[in-house]
Scaffold this active site. Structure first.
Site, mmCIF file in Angstrom:
data_model
loop_
_atom_site.group_PDB
_atom_site.id
_atom_site.type_symbol
_atom_site.label_atom_id
_atom_site.label_comp_id
_atom_site.label_asym_id
_atom_site.label_seq_id
_atom_site.Cartn_x
_atom_site.Cartn_y
_atom_site.Cartn_z
ATOM 1 N N GLU A 99 4.284 -10.817 0.326
ATOM 2 C CA GLU A 99 2.711 -10.349 0.322
ATOM 3 C C GLU A 99 2.386 -10.423 -1.243
ATOM 4 O OE1 GLU A 99 1.360 -8.709 4.393
ATOM 5 O OE2 GLU A 99 1.946 -7.288 3.049
ATOM 6 N N GLU B 184 0.842 -1.159 0.000
ATOM 7 C CA GLU B 184 0.021 -0.048 -0.058
ATOM 8 C C GLU B 184 1.160 1.318 -0.049
ATOM 9 O OE1 GLU B 184 -2.422 -1.052 3.327
ATOM 10 O OE2 GLU B 184 -3.174 -2.670 2.117
ATOM 11 N N SER C 35 -4.627 -12.325 3.186
ATOM 12 C CA SER C 35 -5.840 -12.761 3.492
ATOM 13 C C SER C 35 -5.475 -14.050 4.186
ATOM 14 C CB SER C 35 -6.736 -13.049 2.037
ATOM 15 O OG SER C 35 -6.996 -12.033 1.592
#
Ligand code: PEP
Length: 254
Positions: free
Chosen positions: A168, A98, A214
């Site tokens: 990730e 992000e 997740s």
């Protein structure tokens, strides 16, 4: 044997009150656990509250979600490694996808932050991972190599050993779609191979590599039982104390 490390990335969530209530209900659930490193990573505004709520009795560590590489000065809106140390922070997440996509962080910037963190005796959790497009085009190994070599450039073996890597895959973050244990293991083994090329066998074998994307109580155990998966960096499921406690328990080697 690498000790598993499970971290809660709360992102831009949790007021001070919510953070204190989380800790209060989380602690009794994981009271007996000392064979897993547990890290809570609140927004900056709740770090002090989480440290206070944890008290001194626990080996749970507190982390931060980002920092700037300069120590102090005219950098409005930024937080430095010494300021984090002042709040008893032990870990700092650097290069989260992000930050890379929404705030333009490059590998070079991540590298400056990693070095500044290590210099201040903070342990960086360095995030790497490919997008769906990069995976579909068969480019994931190339992307991981560039990110690892760029973000970790110039680190000495001891500094690498103090660093945690979080694999990730961007397509698995917040999407409910996790990498399969086999896909994740393949990527983690590849990351360890790059670390070996960048340092030596002992160092590469000691670096802990978390999986993130997740992770939930239902998939945590199988993911973390893979030989090169040394824990989890958990977003959404870490906002609920019960589900985060279940993920911590899933990391135990039993
Ligand atoms: C993360 O942001 O680090 C993450 C893995 O999020 P989620 O668990 O929600 O996919």
């Amino acid at each position: 044997m690498r000790k598993k490390i499970v971290a809660a990335n709360w992102k831009m969530n949790m007021t001070q009150g919510e953070a204190a209530r989380f800790v209060e209900s989380f602690l009794p659930d994981i009271d007996e656990i000392n064979d897993v490193d547990v890290v809570i990573i609140p927004p900056f505004t709740a770090i002090a509250k989480v440290s206070e709520a944890l008290g001194r009795a626990h080996n749970i560590k507190v982390g931060a979600q980002n920092m700037y590489w300069e120590k102090s000065g005219a950098f409005t809106g930024e937080i430095s490694a010494p300021l984090l140390r002042d709040l008893f922070v032990h870990y700092v997440v650097l290069g989260h996808s992000e930050r890379r996509t929404l705030f333009g962080e490059t590998d070079e910037m991540v590298n400056r932050k990693v070095r500044a963190a290590l210099e201040a005796k903070l342990r960086p959790i360095v995030c790497v991972g490919e997008t769906l497009d990069q995976r579909d085009k068969g480019n994931w190994e190339k992307i991981l190599t560039i990110q690892l070599r760029g973000s970790l450039a110039g680190l000495k073996p001891k500094e690498l050993q103090d660093t945690v890597i979080a694999y990730e895959p961007v397509w698995a973050i917040g999407t409910g779609r996790n990498a399969t244990p086999q896909q994740a293991q393949e990527a983690h083994a590849f990351i360890r191979k790059i670390l070996r090329e960048m340092s030596d066998d002992t160092t590469a074998d000691r670096v802990r590599i978390q999986y993130g994307g997740s992770v939930k109580p239902e998939n945590a155990r199988e993911l973390m039982s893979q030989p090169d998966i040394d824990g989890a960096l958990v977003g959404g499921a870490s906002l609920d104390p019960r589900s985060f406690a279940q993920i911590v328990k899933a990391a135990r080697q039993e």
